[in-house]
Design a protein around this motif. Structure first.
Motif, PDB file in Angstrom:
ATOM      1  N   CYS A  70       0.825  -1.206   0.000  1.00 55.58           N
ATOM      2  CA  CYS A  70       0.000   0.000   0.000  1.00 55.58           C
ATOM      3  C   CYS A  70       0.861   1.260   0.000  1.00 55.58           C
ATOM      4  N   GLU A  71       2.186   1.091   0.195  1.00 50.27           N
ATOM      5  CA  GLU A  71       3.066   2.257   0.254  1.00 50.27           C
ATOM      6  C   GLU A  71       3.240   2.918  -1.105  1.00 50.27           C
ATOM      7  N   VAL A  72       2.819   2.250  -2.160  1.00 45.30           N
ATOM      8  CA  VAL A  72       2.965   2.786  -3.504  1.00 45.30           C
ATOM      9  C   VAL A  72       1.665   3.454  -3.919  1.00 45.30           C
ATOM     10  N   ASN A  73       1.765   4.644  -4.501  1.00 47.17           N
ATOM     11  CA  ASN A  73       0.591   5.323  -5.027  1.00 47.17           C
ATOM     12  C   ASN A  73       0.736   5.463  -6.533  1.00 47.17           C
ATOM     13  N   PHE A  74       0.231   4.465  -7.231  1.00 45.99           N
ATOM     14  CA  PHE A  74       0.277   4.501  -8.687  1.00 45.99           C
ATOM     15  C   PHE A  74      -1.127   4.727  -9.239  1.00 45.99           C
ATOM     16  N   SER A  75      -1.908   5.539  -8.518  1.00 47.54           N
ATOM     17  CA  SER A  75      -3.281   5.796  -8.955  1.00 47.54           C
ATOM     18  C   SER A  75      -3.330   6.574 -10.258  1.00 47.54           C
ATOM     19  N   ASP A  76      -2.221   7.231 -10.607  1.00 45.84           N
ATOM     20  CA  ASP A  76      -2.182   8.026 -11.829  1.00 45.84           C
ATOM     21  C   ASP A  76      -1.128   7.475 -12.790  1.00 45.84           C
ATOM     22  N   ILE A  77      -1.084   6.157 -12.906  1.00 46.19           N
ATOM     23  CA  ILE A  77      -0.087   5.519 -13.768  1.00 46.19           C
ATOM     24  C   ILE A  77      -0.358   5.872 -15.227  1.00 46.19           C
ATOM     25  N   ASP A  78       0.669   6.252 -15.942  1.00 45.29           N
ATOM     26  CA  ASP A  78       0.566   6.414 -17.377  1.00 45.29           C
ATOM     27  C   ASP A  78       1.750   5.703 -18.016  1.00 45.29           C
ATOM     28  N   LYS A  79       1.870   5.834 -19.332  1.00 44.75           N
ATOM     29  CA  LYS A  79       2.873   5.058 -20.054  1.00 44.75           C
ATOM     30  C   LYS A  79       4.292   5.392 -19.613  1.00 44.75           C
ATOM     31  N   ASP A  80       4.533   6.614 -19.107  1.00 42.43           N
ATOM     32  CA  ASP A  80       5.874   6.998 -18.701  1.00 42.43           C
ATOM     33  C   ASP A  80       6.260   6.442 -17.334  1.00 42.43           C
ATOM     34  N   LYS A  81       5.266   5.934 -16.572  1.00 44.91           N
ATOM     35  CA  LYS A  81       5.552   5.429 -15.242  1.00 44.91           C
ATOM     36  C   LYS A  81       5.576   3.903 -15.183  1.00 44.91           C
ATOM     37  N   VAL A  82       5.145   3.261 -16.264  1.00 40.90           N
ATOM     38  CA  VAL A  82       5.030   1.803 -16.237  1.00 40.90           C
ATOM     39  C   VAL A  82       6.378   1.145 -15.999  1.00 40.90           C
ATOM     40  N   VAL A  83       7.430   1.649 -16.631  1.00 40.53           N
ATOM     41  CA  VAL A  83       8.757   1.053 -16.468  1.00 40.53           C
ATOM     42  C   VAL A  83       9.206   1.155 -15.018  1.00 40.53           C
ATOM     43  N   SER A  84       9.006   2.313 -14.398  1.00 42.52           N
ATOM     44  CA  SER A  84       9.367   2.484 -12.991  1.00 42.52           C
ATOM     45  C   SER A  84       8.585   1.523 -12.105  1.00 42.52           C
ATOM     46  N   LEU A  85       7.298   1.355 -12.420  1.00 45.46           N
ATOM     47  CA  LEU A  85       6.472   0.424 -11.651  1.00 45.46           C
ATOM     48  C   LEU A  85       7.027  -0.991 -11.725  1.00 45.46           C
ATOM     49  N   LEU A  86       7.404  -1.428 -12.925  1.00 46.49           N
ATOM     50  CA  LEU A  86       7.874  -2.799 -13.100  1.00 46.49           C
ATOM     51  C   LEU A  86       9.192  -3.042 -12.366  1.00 46.49           C
ATOM     52  N   PHE A  87      10.104  -2.096 -12.467  1.00 47.96           N
ATOM     53  CA  PHE A  87      11.354  -2.244 -11.721  1.00 47.96           C
ATOM     54  C   PHE A  87      11.087  -2.267 -10.216  1.00 47.96           C
ATOM     55  N   TYR A  88      10.172  -1.415  -9.768  1.00 48.40           N
ATOM     56  CA  TYR A  88       9.903  -1.300  -8.336  1.00 48.40           C
ATOM     57  C   TYR A  88       9.320  -2.587  -7.761  1.00 48.40           C
ATOM     58  N   LEU A 189       9.622   3.182 -25.663  1.00 51.66           N
ATOM     59  CA  LEU A 189      11.057   2.942 -25.624  1.00 51.66           C
ATOM     60  C   LEU A 189      11.862   4.196 -25.956  1.00 51.66           C
ATOM     61  N   THR A 190      11.254   5.177 -26.566  1.00 58.73           N
ATOM     62  CA  THR A 190      11.995   6.374 -26.933  1.00 58.73           C
ATOM     63  C   THR A 190      12.262   7.281 -25.731  1.00 58.73           C
ATOM     64  N   SER A 191      11.499   7.135 -24.649  1.00 57.75           N
ATOM     65  CA  SER A 191      11.726   7.988 -23.492  1.00 57.75           C
ATOM     66  C   SER A 191      12.788   7.414 -22.565  1.00 57.75           C
ATOM     67  N   GLU A 192      12.906   6.092 -22.536  1.00 56.24           N
ATOM     68  CA  GLU A 192      13.900   5.457 -21.671  1.00 56.24           C
ATOM     69  C   GLU A 192      14.295   4.121 -22.295  1.00 56.24           C
ATOM     70  N   PRO A 193      14.955   4.141 -23.462  1.00 61.76           N
ATOM     71  CA  PRO A 193      15.151   2.895 -24.224  1.00 61.76           C
ATOM     72  C   PRO A 193      15.939   1.830 -23.486  1.00 61.76           C
ATOM     73  N   VAL A 196      13.735   0.266 -20.580  1.00 59.75           N
ATOM     74  CA  VAL A 196      12.657  -0.599 -21.044  1.00 59.75           C
ATOM     75  C   VAL A 196      13.213  -1.878 -21.649  1.00 59.75           C
ATOM     76  N   CYS A 197      14.272  -1.764 -22.405  1.00 62.55           N
ATOM     77  CA  CYS A 197      14.869  -2.971 -22.985  1.00 62.55           C
ATOM     78  C   CYS A 197      15.367  -3.910 -21.898  1.00 62.55           C
ATOM     79  N   LYS A 198      15.857  -3.345 -20.789  1.00 63.20           N
ATOM     80  CA  LYS A 198      16.288  -4.183 -19.666  1.00 63.20           C
ATOM     81  C   LYS A 198      15.096  -4.922 -19.067  1.00 63.20           C
ATOM     82  N   VAL A 199      13.975  -4.212 -18.898  1.00 65.17           N
ATOM     83  CA  VAL A 199      12.760  -4.859 -18.396  1.00 65.17           C
ATOM     84  C   VAL A 199      12.342  -5.997 -19.317  1.00 65.17           C
ATOM     85  N   LEU A 200      12.322  -5.729 -20.622  1.00 65.13           N
ATOM     86  CA  LEU A 200      11.892  -6.753 -21.582  1.00 65.13           C
ATOM     87  C   LEU A 200      12.860  -7.934 -21.618  1.00 65.13           C
TER      88      LEU A 200
END
Length: 459
Positions: A70-88, A189-193, A196-200
């Motif tokens: 519950c410590e995470v607040n991703f209520s406003d997740i968009d495409k630019d935050k998905v990578v951070s969410l996955l790493f977290y 991938l253009t914002s943090e290539p 994202v490639c590391k996640v994939l």
């Protein structure tokens, strides 16, 4: 439809399912849980405390929240935050997930198998340490997974270099992934290539180590891509979709659908309405929002438009719309809602076209109801999905230049009015017929589900 798996002694063996806490991932995982429960398995849903599913909609499941999430607040997740969410979640949440699994495995029911979203790639090491079989559920199409699995190699070619508009618009085919073009490569991938490639890359490696893969698709739609994928991923593959067709529509939406959508549709003749929805994550600039509005207005066709509050940058909801456009709404040719019961809307006789972002769930739902598409992909798997809709299956058109009112008006006419639209409808209805067959006893998805049950019982 008869979904009973005859002759199998399951005796309520427990499966633990771990969904990714995003709408497009949560819905198919809960649908999969329903399918497996119908075959006799006991289901426990292990979930985060943010974007958590509503247990009251699934009284036949056990829900176990992951402590500390519950410590995470991703209520406003968009495409630019998905990578951070996955790493977290794949770093911070693995110990709590392990603790939950240890607890469940110590109980009398034990755990027969862990089924996770592919993006929970860190759980493979957890499962290995506990000697617990892990099966991956991939919520995208097989064709888009092929692209994701090759992304690290494609990064070296320069395809994902940031800020080069010529490459982002390039019609050049991606070698080995035809008919995909360079411009179909995932835009996030253009914002943090590198990130994202590391996640994939981590997702692909963990998926390859899993016991098997479950797909929300069907053999008749993606058999060729499965043959290609199996060369690098020799795991057993179970194509048991479309998931949502096994049972009547049930709500796993994180947003509340407006049921008045259906009564508004009741007032219109068959195949006359364009339904517009770009999913739960996409945000749009105000200028593009207005181009959409005038494209719809100028088409002269009735439209049902989903506009999520907060989805227009700088606006709360409909504030940018001019009075002249709002008059169209008052007159009844258009109807705007904050969210819609999509499966019911697509199944409605009045719906003749779906203007979509081409998330896999939306694309598959449109195919299943025989509704041709206008494609406006934004990021992730949406781009390759749109290319397949327009160029492979040929059941819709893609807006190649983004959001321009003239092209929007032309696309609507192509799908709803012109003779080309009848060709789209005939092709998609042909695929729809294959869906109906694959889910019946002896069909490809039905048989694959039987094989999946046998596979799990072998552990």
């Amino acid at each position: 439809m008869d979904n009973t798996i005859a002759g199998k002694v399951i005796n309520g063996r427990r499966l633990v399912l771990l969904p990714l806490p995003l709408q497009g991932h949560l819905s198919p995982m809960l649908q999969l849980a329903n399918i497996l429960h119908s075959t006799g398995f006991s289901i426990t849903i292990l979930h985060t405390l943010f974007n958590s599913p509503n247990p009251s909609n699934y009284l036949h499941f056990t829900f176990l929240p992951i402590p500390g999430t519950c410590e995470v607040n991703f209520s406003d997740i968009d495409k630019d935050k998905v990578v951070s969410l996955l790493f977290y979640i794949n770093s911070k949440f693995l110990d709590p997930v392990r603790e939950c699994l240890v607890r469940l495995m110590s109980e009398d029911d034990g755990v027969a198998c862990l089924i996770t979203d592919a993006q929970w790639f860190g759980t493979q090491s957890v499962a290995d340490g506990l000697k617990l079989p892990r099966i991956v559920h991939r919520t995208s199409s097989i064709s888009s997974f092929l692209l994701f699995a090759k992304s690290p190699a494609l990064l070296d070619t320069g395809c994902f270099r940031q800020g080069i508009d010529e490459e982002r618009k390039s019609e050049t085919l991606v070698q080995g992934l035809e008919p995909l073009k360079v411009k179909d490569l995932p835009k996030f991938l253009t914002s943090e290539p590198e990130g994202v490639c590391k996640v994939l890359e981590l997702m692909a490696k963990a998926t390859k180590r899993a016991q098997a893969l479950i797909w929300n698709t069907f053999k008749e739609l993606e058999e060729r891509d499965l043959e290609v994928l199996s060369q690098d991923f020799p795991n057993p593959h179970f194509l048991i979709g479309p998931f949502h067709k096994y049972f009547p529509a049930s709500s796993s939406s994180l947003l509340t659908p407006d049921e008045t959508s259906l009564s508004w549709l009741d007032k219109h003749p068959p195949n006359s309405v364009i339904y517009v929805s770009f999913g739960s994550l996409v945000k749009i600039e105000e200028s593009r929002f207005l181009e959409i509005a005038w494209g719809l207005a100028n088409s002269k066709q009735p439209f049902l438009w989903v506009v999520r509050p907060g989805s227009i940058e700088g606006s709360g909801w409909l504030e940018p719309l001019p009075d002249e456009f709002l008059e169209i709404i008052v007159e009844g040719r258009g109807y705007i809602v904050k969210w819609a019961p999509q499966q019911d809307v697509l199944a409605h006789r009045a719906t003749g076209c779906f203007w979509t972002h081409n998330g896999w769930n939306s694309t598959l739902e449109s195919i299943c109801e025989g509704v041709p598409m206008i494609c406006s992909p934004s990021f992730g798997d949406q781009l390759p999905n749109a290319r397949y809709v327009s160029d492979v299956w040929k059941i819709g058109v893609e807006l190649e230049h983004g959001f321009e009112r003239e092209e929007i008006e032309s696309a609507i006419n192509r799908v709803l009015v012109d003779e080309e639209g009848l060709e789209f409808r005939n092709r998609i209805n042909n695929i729809k017929g294959k869906v109906d067959i694959c889910l019946k006893r002896g069909g490809s998805s039905y048989s694959s589900l039987e094989d999946l049950v046998d596979f799990i019982l072998s552990f």
